[in-house]
Design a protein around this motif. Structure first.
Motif, PDB file in Angstrom:
ATOM      1  N   UNK A   1       0.822  -1.216   0.000  1.00  0.00           N
ATOM      2  CA  UNK A   1       0.000   0.000   0.000  1.00  0.00           C
ATOM      3  C   UNK A   1       0.856   1.265   0.000  1.00  0.00           C
ATOM      4  N   UNK A   2       1.911   1.268   0.832  1.00  0.00           N
ATOM      5  CA  UNK A   2       2.798   2.429   0.892  1.00  0.00           C
ATOM      6  C   UNK A   2       3.475   2.648  -0.458  1.00  0.00           C
ATOM      7  N   UNK A   3       3.895   1.537  -1.067  1.00  0.00           N
ATOM      8  CA  UNK A   3       4.579   1.638  -2.361  1.00  0.00           C
ATOM      9  C   UNK A   3       3.642   2.178  -3.442  1.00  0.00           C
ATOM     10  N   UNK A   4       2.380   1.729  -3.400  1.00  0.00           N
ATOM     11  CA  UNK A   4       1.388   2.208  -4.383  1.00  0.00           C
ATOM     12  C   UNK A   4       1.195   3.722  -4.237  1.00  0.00           C
ATOM     13  N   UNK A   5       1.090   4.194  -2.990  1.00  0.00           N
ATOM     14  CA  UNK A   5       0.895   5.625  -2.753  1.00  0.00           C
ATOM     15  C   UNK A   5       2.059   6.441  -3.303  1.00  0.00           C
ATOM     16  N   UNK A   6       3.256   5.981  -3.013  1.00  0.00           N
ATOM     17  CA  UNK A   6       4.471   6.698  -3.449  1.00  0.00           C
ATOM     18  C   UNK A   6       4.564   6.722  -4.972  1.00  0.00           C
ATOM     19  N   UNK A   7       4.378   5.558  -5.575  1.00  0.00           N
ATOM     20  CA  UNK A   7       4.459   5.455  -7.047  1.00  0.00           C
ATOM     21  C   UNK A   7       3.374   6.304  -7.715  1.00  0.00           C
ATOM     22  N   UNK A   8       2.127   6.112  -7.264  1.00  0.00           N
ATOM     23  CA  UNK A   8       1.002   6.786  -7.919  1.00  0.00           C
ATOM     24  C   UNK A   8       1.112   8.292  -7.827  1.00  0.00           C
ATOM     25  N   UNK A   9       1.587   8.776  -6.676  1.00  0.00           N
ATOM     26  CA  UNK A   9       1.671  10.227  -6.520  1.00  0.00           C
ATOM     27  C   UNK A   9       2.756  10.814  -7.426  1.00  0.00           C
TER      28      UNK A   9
ATOM     29  N   UNK B   1      -5.586  12.571   0.422  1.00  0.00           N
ATOM     30  CA  UNK B   1      -5.840  11.298   1.104  1.00  0.00           C
ATOM     31  C   UNK B   1      -7.292  10.916   0.841  1.00  0.00           C
ATOM     32  N   UNK B   2      -7.601   9.636   0.971  1.00  0.00           N
ATOM     33  CA  UNK B   2      -8.967   9.170   0.698  1.00  0.00           C
ATOM     34  C   UNK B   2      -9.934   9.856   1.663  1.00  0.00           C
TER      35      UNK B   2
ATOM     36  N   UNK C   1      -2.372   6.445   1.609  1.00  0.00           N
ATOM     37  CA  UNK C   1      -2.242   7.881   1.884  1.00  0.00           C
ATOM     38  C   UNK C   1      -0.844   8.188   2.427  1.00  0.00           C
ATOM     39  N   UNK C   2      -0.362   7.321   3.314  1.00  0.00           N
ATOM     40  CA  UNK C   2       0.965   7.564   3.902  1.00  0.00           C
ATOM     41  C   UNK C   2       2.064   7.451   2.845  1.00  0.00           C
ATOM     42  N   UNK C   3       1.889   6.540   1.899  1.00  0.00           N
ATOM     43  CA  UNK C   3       2.863   6.431   0.798  1.00  0.00           C
ATOM     44  C   UNK C   3       2.926   7.723  -0.007  1.00  0.00           C
ATOM     45  N   UNK C   4       1.766   8.359  -0.177  1.00  0.00           N
ATOM     46  CA  UNK C   4       1.721   9.641  -0.898  1.00  0.00           C
ATOM     47  C   UNK C   4       2.507  10.689  -0.101  1.00  0.00           C
ATOM     48  N   UNK C   5       2.259  10.717   1.223  1.00  0.00           N
ATOM     49  CA  UNK C   5       2.976  11.680   2.079  1.00  0.00           C
ATOM     50  C   UNK C   5       4.486  11.428   2.046  1.00  0.00           C
ATOM     51  N   UNK C   6       4.880  10.151   1.966  1.00  0.00           N
ATOM     52  CA  UNK C   6       6.313   9.819   1.902  1.00  0.00           C
ATOM     53  C   UNK C   6       6.957  10.471   0.686  1.00  0.00           C
ATOM     54  N   UNK C   7       6.271  10.380  -0.452  1.00  0.00           N
ATOM     55  CA  UNK C   7       6.845  10.975  -1.661  1.00  0.00           C
ATOM     56  C   UNK C   7       6.950  12.491  -1.495  1.00  0.00           C
ATOM     57  N   UNK C   8       5.914  13.110  -0.941  1.00  0.00           N
ATOM     58  CA  UNK C   8       5.970  14.566  -0.761  1.00  0.00           C
ATOM     59  C   UNK C   8       7.145  14.965   0.135  1.00  0.00           C
TER      60      UNK C   8
END
Ligand SMILES: Cc1cc2nc3c(=O)[nH]c(=O)nc-3n(C[C@H](O)[C@H](O)[C@H](O)COP(=O)(O)O)c2cc1C
Length: 265
Positions: free
Chosen positions: A90-98, A195-196, A229-236
């Motif tokens: 899930x974290x990886x998906x968030x990071x990649x997708x963002x 985030x969702x 959502x957290x994966x997205x925040x990681x990328x940011x």
């Protein structure tokens, strides 16, 4: 590929969820550029993004009380696909997708993370995914008018739109007076991430050289893990740190923690 951090950092504040597209096709150049980024941005094993121009309207569905909320009119969609056996999927998906979404934003294209209200089986059949693979989320991609449609305004009301919690409600550990510049910018970039249902489940524990991300509660809403959502925040966080000239490394952590960013400065 190296993260184009200046380009993506500039895209962070201008990205916004859009759901009413105007059916305009992507230009050949835009489509080629998006295909290339999907091929090249492979930050982790077990996750990938694929773009499809096949009947995007058939992929999206309305929320339970009516089709009025459905994403419409996009000429293409991108699927974020991952191997379900990976413990950090899930974290990886968030990071990649963002990363893909910020690149689209930088190109002037509109997007919307959709993790719940789409036909997973339809998206999977259009993209072609393996047995262990799941389409965790999709985004429409295309053009929208500057004005928000009635449907979009309703959706913004439902999900509280761009409202975000202030940083003091999200952080613990090192006091703000001691935050280095990179940390301040990284936290602000994470704070405004999507985030969702705009649930902003991330919490940040700060030490002088590091940010540890955790979720406020182990939780899924509408079948969407808040670890995406957290994966997205990681990328940011990483993009903002790089913009400040700070490299770092990630370490995955056990639940309810998600990951720790250690700056190498
Ligand atoms: C992982 C994830 C899943 C989402 N799933 C949906 C969805 O199924 N349907 C939808 O309309 N919006 C979805 N959204 C969009 C959010 O509602 C939106 O990002 C949030 O309200 C913040 O608004 P903003 O993106 O305009 O900043 C999702 C967002 C994220 C990050």
């Amino acid at each position: 590929m190296d993260i184009p951090f200046t380009r993506w950092y500039s895209a962070i504040p201008s990205r916004i969820a859009r759901r009413s597209f105007n059916y305009t096709e992507l230009t050949t150049d835009s489509l080629a550029q998006m295909k290339a980024i999907c091929q090249e941005f492979r930050p982790f094993s077990n996750v990938r993004a694929e773009i499809s121009t096949k009947s995007p309207d058939k992929v999206f569905r309305g929320i339970p009380f009516g089709n009025i909320m459905k994403v419409t009119g996009a000429p293409a969609f991108i699927a974020f696909i991952g191997n379900t056996r990976d413990p950090n999927i899930n974290e990886k998906i968030g990071y990649l997708g963002e990363g893909i979404i910020l690149e689209a934003t930088a190109m002037g294209l509109s997007t919307c993370w959709v993790g719940g209200f789409f036909h997973r089986d339809v998206a999977k059949s259009f993209i072609g995914a393996g047995e262990d693979e799941r389409v965790f989320a999709v985004t429409p991609i295309g053009h929208t008018s500057e004005k928000f449609s009635f449907k979009e305004k309703m959706m913004k009301g439902f999900s509280m739109g761009k409202k975000r919690k202030p940083l003091p409600k999200l952080v613990s550990g090192l006091g703000q007076a001691d935050w280095p510049d990179w940390m301040q910018k990284a936290l602000e970039a994470a704070r405004i991430a999507p985030s969702a249902i705009n649930s902003q489940p991330w919490r940040f524990y700060l030490e002088p050289q590091s940010i540890t991300i955790s979720v406020n509660k182990p939780h899924e809403a509408f079948g969407i893990s808040n670890r995406i959502d957290c994966g997205i925040a990681l990328l940011h966080i990483e993009v903002a740190a790089l913009e400040c000239g700070v490299k770092g490394q990630w370490q995955w952590l056990e639940s309810p923690n998600v990951a720790k960013f250690d700056s190498l400065a």
